[in-house]
Design a protein around this motif. Structure first.
Motif, PDB file in Angstrom:
ATOM      1  N   THR A 112      -4.669   2.040  -8.551  1.00  0.00           N
ATOM      2  CA  THR A 112      -5.526   2.442  -7.603  1.00  0.00           C
ATOM      3  C   THR A 112      -6.751   2.052  -7.483  1.00  0.00           C
ATOM      4  OG1 THR A 112      -4.388   4.863  -7.770  1.00  0.00           O
ATOM      5  CG2 THR A 112      -6.522   4.716  -6.779  1.00  0.00           C
ATOM      6  N   VAL A 113      -7.367   1.320  -6.567  1.00  0.00           N
ATOM      7  CA  VAL A 113      -8.296   0.483  -6.351  1.00  0.00           C
ATOM      8  C   VAL A 113      -9.068   0.507  -5.255  1.00  0.00           C
ATOM      9  CG1 VAL A 113      -7.113  -1.478  -7.674  1.00  0.00           C
ATOM     10  CG2 VAL A 113      -6.899  -1.423  -5.173  1.00  0.00           C
ATOM     11  N   SER A 114     -10.320   0.040  -5.138  1.00  0.00           N
ATOM     12  CA  SER A 114     -11.174   0.310  -3.846  1.00  0.00           C
ATOM     13  C   SER A 114     -10.610  -0.539  -2.781  1.00  0.00           C
ATOM     14  CB  SER A 114     -12.709  -0.171  -4.383  1.00  0.00           C
ATOM     15  OG  SER A 114     -13.420  -0.044  -3.128  1.00  0.00           O
ATOM     16  N   CYS A 115     -10.481   0.032  -1.507  1.00  0.00           N
ATOM     17  CA  CYS A 115      -9.942  -0.735  -0.388  1.00  0.00           C
ATOM     18  C   CYS A 115     -10.670  -2.056  -0.387  1.00  0.00           C
ATOM     19  CB  CYS A 115     -10.095   0.260   0.712  1.00  0.00           C
ATOM     20  SG  CYS A 115      -9.046   1.385   0.851  1.00  0.00           S
ATOM     21  N   ASP A 116     -12.039  -2.324  -0.554  1.00  0.00           N
ATOM     22  CA  ASP A 116     -12.833  -3.523  -0.344  1.00  0.00           C
ATOM     23  C   ASP A 116     -11.897  -4.561  -1.503  1.00  0.00           C
ATOM     24  OD1 ASP A 116     -13.808  -2.835  -2.715  1.00  0.00           O
ATOM     25  OD2 ASP A 116     -15.929  -2.474  -2.081  1.00  0.00           O
ATOM     26  N   ILE A 132       0.729  -1.241   0.101  1.00  0.00           N
ATOM     27  CA  ILE A 132       0.142   0.044  -0.129  1.00  0.00           C
ATOM     28  C   ILE A 132       0.933   1.129  -0.027  1.00  0.00           C
ATOM     29  CG2 ILE A 132      -1.804   1.297   1.158  1.00  0.00           C
ATOM     30  CD1 ILE A 132      -2.691  -1.344   2.483  1.00  0.00           C
ATOM     31  N   GLU A 133       0.592   2.054  -0.844  1.00  0.00           N
ATOM     32  CA  GLU A 133       1.747   3.255  -1.020  1.00  0.00           C
ATOM     33  C   GLU A 133       0.686   4.575  -0.894  1.00  0.00           C
ATOM     34  OE1 GLU A 133       2.988   3.630  -5.161  1.00  0.00           O
ATOM     35  OE2 GLU A 133       4.747   2.337  -4.387  1.00  0.00           O
ATOM     36  N   ASN A 134      -0.522   4.614  -0.717  1.00  0.00           N
ATOM     37  CA  ASN A 134      -1.186   5.666  -0.223  1.00  0.00           C
ATOM     38  C   ASN A 134      -2.874   5.266  -0.047  1.00  0.00           C
ATOM     39  OD1 ASN A 134      -1.751   8.342   0.239  1.00  0.00           O
ATOM     40  ND2 ASN A 134      -2.743   8.929  -1.592  1.00  0.00           N
ATOM     41  N   VAL A 135      -3.452   5.562   0.756  1.00  0.00           N
ATOM     42  CA  VAL A 135      -5.026   5.723   1.122  1.00  0.00           C
ATOM     43  C   VAL A 135      -5.686   6.870   0.864  1.00  0.00           C
ATOM     44  CG1 VAL A 135      -6.667   4.648   2.649  1.00  0.00           C
ATOM     45  CG2 VAL A 135      -4.366   3.823   2.484  1.00  0.00           C
ATOM     46  N   ASP A 136      -6.743   6.901   0.233  1.00  0.00           N
ATOM     47  CA  ASP A 136      -7.660   7.974   0.024  1.00  0.00           C
ATOM     48  C   ASP A 136      -8.898   7.647   0.850  1.00  0.00           C
ATOM     49  OD1 ASP A 136      -9.376   9.877  -0.688  1.00  0.00           O
ATOM     50  OD2 ASP A 136      -9.082   9.639  -2.830  1.00  0.00           O
ATOM     51  N   GLU A 137      -8.669   8.034   2.301  1.00  0.00           N
ATOM     52  CA  GLU A 137     -10.046   7.753   2.906  1.00  0.00           C
ATOM     53  C   GLU A 137     -11.373   8.200   2.512  1.00  0.00           C
ATOM     54  OE1 GLU A 137      -8.695   7.481   7.515  1.00  0.00           O
ATOM     55  OE2 GLU A 137      -7.708   9.155   6.521  1.00  0.00           O
TER      56      GLU A 137
END
Length: 60
Positions: free
Chosen positions: A50-54, A27-32
């Motif tokens: 870039t994908v959905s966290c689910d 994981i390089e980044n999370v867009d909450e």
């Protein structure tokens, strides 16, 4: 995986096994706000998604 867990893994100093469609990812980044994560597939810096966290799954 929920967005909060992805964020925890991203911010942790520990290493966790995370998978996307059977491939190991980092994981390089999370867009909450949008529930999205940018991941590097199989330690290949030119293969980022870039994908959905689910769509992410924590390994055992």
């Amino acid at each position: 995986m929920d967005t909060a867990r992805a964020k925890q893994i991203y911010e942790s100093e520990q290493t966790f096994l995370v998978q996307l469609d059977g491939d190991s990812v980092w994981i390089e980044n999370v867009d909450e706000a949008n529930g999205m994560a940018t991941v590097m597939v199989e330690n290949n810096p030119v293969n980022t998604k870039t994908v959905s966290c689910d769509r992410l799954h924590e390994g055992k």
